[in-house]
Motif scaffolding. Structure first.
Motif, PDB file in Angstrom:
ATOM      1  N   GLY A  31       0.443  -1.427  -0.058  1.00 50.73           N
ATOM      2  CA  GLY A  31      -0.204  -0.268  -0.119  1.00 50.73           C
ATOM      3  C   GLY A  31       0.973   0.998   0.015  1.00 50.73           C
ATOM      4  O   GLY A  31      -0.081   2.618   0.196  1.00 50.73           O
ATOM      5  N   VAL A  32       2.220   1.273  -0.019  1.00 48.46           N
ATOM      6  CA  VAL A  32       3.124   2.123  -0.436  1.00 48.46           C
ATOM      7  C   VAL A  32       3.569   2.111  -1.243  1.00 48.46           C
ATOM      8  O   VAL A  32       4.996   1.549  -2.166  1.00 48.46           O
ATOM      9  N   TYR A  33       3.564   3.422  -1.786  1.00 48.52           N
ATOM     10  CA  TYR A  33       4.274   3.963  -3.259  1.00 48.52           C
ATOM     11  C   TYR A  33       5.150   4.884  -2.874  1.00 48.52           C
ATOM     12  O   TYR A  33       4.203   6.159  -2.848  1.00 48.52           O
ATOM     13  N   ILE A  34       6.074   5.203  -3.460  1.00 50.43           N
ATOM     14  CA  ILE A  34       6.681   6.094  -3.195  1.00 50.43           C
ATOM     15  C   ILE A  34       7.255   7.087  -4.568  1.00 50.43           C
ATOM     16  O   ILE A  34       7.695   6.104  -5.522  1.00 50.43           O
ATOM     17  N   PRO A  35       6.677   8.413  -5.135  1.00 54.91           N
ATOM     18  CA  PRO A  35       6.962   8.182  -7.013  1.00 54.91           C
ATOM     19  C   PRO A  35       8.647   8.330  -7.435  1.00 54.91           C
ATOM     20  O   PRO A  35       8.928   9.021  -6.840  1.00 54.91           O
ATOM     21  N   LEU A  36       8.445   8.399  -8.422  1.00 57.74           N
ATOM     22  CA  LEU A  36      10.156   9.005  -8.961  1.00 57.74           C
ATOM     23  C   LEU A  36       9.426  10.014  -9.627  1.00 57.74           C
ATOM     24  O   LEU A  36       9.042  10.457 -10.994  1.00 57.74           O
ATOM     25  N   ASN A  37       9.835  10.932  -9.032  1.00 55.23           N
ATOM     26  CA  ASN A  37      10.255  12.624  -9.615  1.00 55.23           C
ATOM     27  C   ASN A  37      11.719  12.859  -9.270  1.00 55.23           C
ATOM     28  O   ASN A  37      12.463  12.328  -8.344  1.00 55.23           O
ATOM     29  N   PRO A  38      12.224  13.502 -10.138  1.00 47.10           N
ATOM     30  CA  PRO A  38      12.981  15.440  -9.517  1.00 47.10           C
ATOM     31  C   PRO A  38      13.272  15.048  -8.124  1.00 47.10           C
ATOM     32  O   PRO A  38      14.033  15.002  -7.629  1.00 47.10           O
ATOM     33  N   VAL A  39      12.046  14.968  -6.989  1.00 51.45           N
ATOM     34  CA  VAL A  39      12.361  15.214  -5.583  1.00 51.45           C
ATOM     35  C   VAL A  39      13.167  13.897  -5.020  1.00 51.45           C
ATOM     36  O   VAL A  39      13.646  14.109  -4.618  1.00 51.45           O
ATOM     37  N   THR A  40      12.336  13.346  -5.023  1.00 43.45           N
ATOM     38  CA  THR A  40      12.614  11.957  -4.609  1.00 43.45           C
ATOM     39  C   THR A  40      13.548  11.275  -5.132  1.00 43.45           C
ATOM     40  O   THR A  40      14.782  11.414  -4.599  1.00 43.45           O
ATOM     41  N   ILE A  41      13.821  11.546  -6.769  1.00 40.28           N
ATOM     42  CA  ILE A  41      14.855  11.139  -7.277  1.00 40.28           C
ATOM     43  C   ILE A  41      16.489  11.655  -6.240  1.00 40.28           C
ATOM     44  O   ILE A  41      17.186  11.444  -5.862  1.00 40.28           O
ATOM     45  N   GLY A  42      16.463  12.797  -6.391  1.00 42.55           N
ATOM     46  CA  GLY A  42      17.281  14.036  -6.218  1.00 42.55           C
ATOM     47  C   GLY A  42      17.259  13.125  -4.560  1.00 42.55           C
ATOM     48  O   GLY A  42      18.828  14.123  -4.145  1.00 42.55           O
ATOM     49  N   THR A  43      16.417  13.163  -3.711  1.00 49.23           N
ATOM     50  CA  THR A  43      16.708  13.355  -2.643  1.00 49.23           C
ATOM     51  C   THR A  43      17.553  12.147  -2.129  1.00 49.23           C
ATOM     52  O   THR A  43      18.407  11.427  -0.814  1.00 49.23           O
ATOM     53  N   VAL A  44      17.458  10.580  -3.167  1.00 50.23           N
ATOM     54  CA  VAL A  44      18.119   9.071  -2.981  1.00 50.23           C
ATOM     55  C   VAL A  44      19.589   9.445  -3.152  1.00 50.23           C
ATOM     56  O   VAL A  44      20.613   8.932  -2.569  1.00 50.23           O
ATOM     57  N   THR A  45      19.604  10.525  -4.072  1.00 52.40           N
ATOM     58  CA  THR A  45      20.410  10.217  -4.592  1.00 52.40           C
ATOM     59  C   THR A  45      21.938  11.352  -4.000  1.00 52.40           C
ATOM     60  O   THR A  45      22.767  10.206  -3.941  1.00 52.40           O
ATOM     61  N   LEU A  46      21.571  12.511  -3.304  1.00 53.35           N
ATOM     62  CA  LEU A  46      22.154  12.859  -1.744  1.00 53.35           C
ATOM     63  C   LEU A  46      22.303  11.759  -0.427  1.00 53.35           C
ATOM     64  O   LEU A  46      23.067  11.516  -0.336  1.00 53.35           O
ATOM     65  N   LEU A  47      21.046  11.070   0.008  1.00 58.60           N
ATOM     66  CA  LEU A  47      21.384  10.444   1.032  1.00 58.60           C
ATOM     67  C   LEU A  47      21.437   8.781   0.778  1.00 58.60           C
ATOM     68  O   LEU A  47      22.602   8.059   1.806  1.00 58.60           O
ATOM     69  N   GLY A  48      21.252   8.164  -0.425  1.00 59.84           N
ATOM     70  CA  GLY A  48      21.624   7.141  -0.569  1.00 59.84           C
ATOM     71  C   GLY A  48      20.511   6.122  -0.211  1.00 59.84           C
ATOM     72  O   GLY A  48      19.178   6.831   0.140  1.00 59.84           O
ATOM     73  N   LEU A  49      20.691   4.856   0.729  1.00 59.38           N
ATOM     74  CA  LEU A  49      19.762   4.319   1.320  1.00 59.38           C
ATOM     75  C   LEU A  49      18.942   5.052   2.092  1.00 59.38           C
ATOM     76  O   LEU A  49      17.447   4.866   2.377  1.00 59.38           O
ATOM     77  N   PRO A  50      19.805   5.527   3.133  1.00 59.55           N
ATOM     78  CA  PRO A  50      18.883   5.732   4.319  1.00 59.55           C
ATOM     79  C   PRO A  50      17.699   7.078   3.541  1.00 59.55           C
ATOM     80  O   PRO A  50      16.355   7.675   4.414  1.00 59.55           O
ATOM     81  N   GLY A  51      18.273   7.705   3.122  1.00 60.90           N
ATOM     82  CA  GLY A  51      17.333   8.453   1.801  1.00 60.90           C
ATOM     83  C   GLY A  51      15.697   7.701   1.557  1.00 60.90           C
ATOM     84  O   GLY A  51      15.149   8.148   1.499  1.00 60.90           O
ATOM     85  N   VAL A  52      16.124   6.572   0.971  1.00 54.58           N
ATOM     86  CA  VAL A  52      15.317   5.480   0.455  1.00 54.58           C
ATOM     87  C   VAL A  52      14.331   5.219   1.819  1.00 54.58           C
ATOM     88  O   VAL A  52      12.976   5.824   1.552  1.00 54.58           O
TER      89      VAL A  52
END
Length: 82
Positions: free
Chosen positions: A50-71
């Motif tokens: 039931g959880v979906y994290i959209p793939l958009n520039p903000v979420t990709i950027g967050t995970v790119t900077l923070l790595g797996l803790p960002g996910v």
């Protein structure tokens, strides 16, 4: 579109002026791909239903900077806020 063009020109100028080389682009690209893969795994693995994290520039950027803790952070925010 103008801001994107100006940003690209300034980025190229900085790379040439500082002689940074192109190795950092490879590293950034690797982080970008791993961020997208991490988000895809969370979205389609079924670990958290039931959880979906959209793939958009903000979420990709967050995970790119923070790595797996960002996910994990995005997953926690999605569960608690929405």
């Amino acid at each position: 579109m103008g801001v994107l063009i100006v940003s690209a020109i300034l980025l190229i100028f900085i790379v040439i002026r500082k002689r940074l080389g192109w190795g950092w682009i490879t590293l950034f690209g690797t982080h970008l791909v791993l961020a997208a893969v991490g988000l895809y795994l969370v979205n389609f693995s079924g670990l958290v239903s039931g959880v979906y994290i959209p793939l958009n520039p903000v979420t990709i950027g967050t995970v790119t900077l923070l790595g797996l803790p960002g996910v994990v952070m995005l997953l926690g925010l999605k569960i608690t806020l929405f």
